[in-house]
Design a protein around this motif. Sequence first.
Motif, short mmCIF file in Angstrom:
data_model
loop_
_atom_site.label_atom_id
_atom_site.label_comp_id
_atom_site.label_asym_id
_atom_site.label_seq_id
_atom_site.Cartn_x
_atom_site.Cartn_y
_atom_site.Cartn_z
N LEU A 287 -41.81 2.43 8.55
CA LEU A 287 -39.97 2.22 8.11
C LEU A 287 -39.49 1.54 9.10
O LEU A 287 -38.03 1.76 7.90
N GLU A 288 -39.57 0.99 9.78
CA GLU A 288 -38.12 0.16 10.88
C GLU A 288 -37.98 -0.56 10.12
O GLU A 288 -37.18 -1.86 9.71
N LYS A 289 -39.69 -0.95 9.26
CA LYS A 289 -38.88 -2.69 9.16
C LYS A 289 -38.53 -3.04 7.16
O LYS A 289 -38.58 -3.22 7.01
N VAL A 290 -39.24 -1.77 6.69
CA VAL A 290 -38.30 -1.04 4.92
C VAL A 290 -36.78 -1.12 5.66
O VAL A 290 -35.84 -1.70 4.98
N ASN A 291 -36.34 -0.81 6.20
CA ASN A 291 -35.17 -0.37 6.96
C ASN A 291 -34.25 -1.79 7.71
O ASN A 291 -33.64 -2.07 6.78
N PHE A 292 -35.37 -2.71 8.15
CA PHE A 292 -34.24 -3.84 8.48
C PHE A 292 -34.73 -4.51 6.90
O PHE A 292 -33.25 -5.41 6.61
N THR A 293 -35.76 -4.47 6.02
CA THR A 293 -35.51 -5.56 4.77
C THR A 293 -34.25 -4.49 3.54
O THR A 293 -33.82 -5.84 3.69
N GLN A 294 -34.15 -3.63 4.23
CA GLN A 294 -33.21 -3.43 3.10
C GLN A 294 -31.86 -3.50 3.33
O GLN A 294 -30.53 -4.16 3.22
N GLN A 295 -31.51 -3.63 4.76
CA GLN A 295 -30.35 -4.06 5.47
C GLN A 295 -29.72 -5.44 5.15
O GLN A 295 -28.89 -5.95 5.11
N THR A 296 -31.04 -6.12 4.85
CA THR A 296 -30.92 -8.25 4.67
C THR A 296 -30.68 -7.78 3.09
O THR A 296 -29.95 -8.83 3.27
N ARG A 297 -31.08 -7.08 2.52
CA ARG A 297 -31.16 -7.74 1.07
C ARG A 297 -29.60 -7.09 0.94
O ARG A 297 -28.80 -7.59 -0.07
#
Length: 114
Positions: A26-36
Amino acid sequence: MKIVIMMVFLGLIGYLLEQRRHIKFLEKVNFTQQTRHIMEKHEVYLLKHQIDTYVFSLETLGYSQESINKGDYTRHEPSPEQLQKILEEFQRNQSIYRSKNIQFETELELRGIE
């Protein structure tokens, strides 16, 4: 009795390990979404800057965006004072654009994206 306690203990350890793996995911998904979202925001800014650049080009050539939108394509020669004002505003916007671009690149570097 010891076997039941051991099975419950092993079950809890397995559950905790699975939850830890899920949290990392979930942390990885959140990081990816914030970057996007950061990249989308910058792309919208770039499009607005490009539109402003086209408007400045039109004004420099003597056309008005409002009159073109109304269907009037007549050219009005801008005075040297108007050209100077257009140039100053364009240079100011270019400076803002450069600083925003540097800020965007810095954010991506901090996130570890090349």
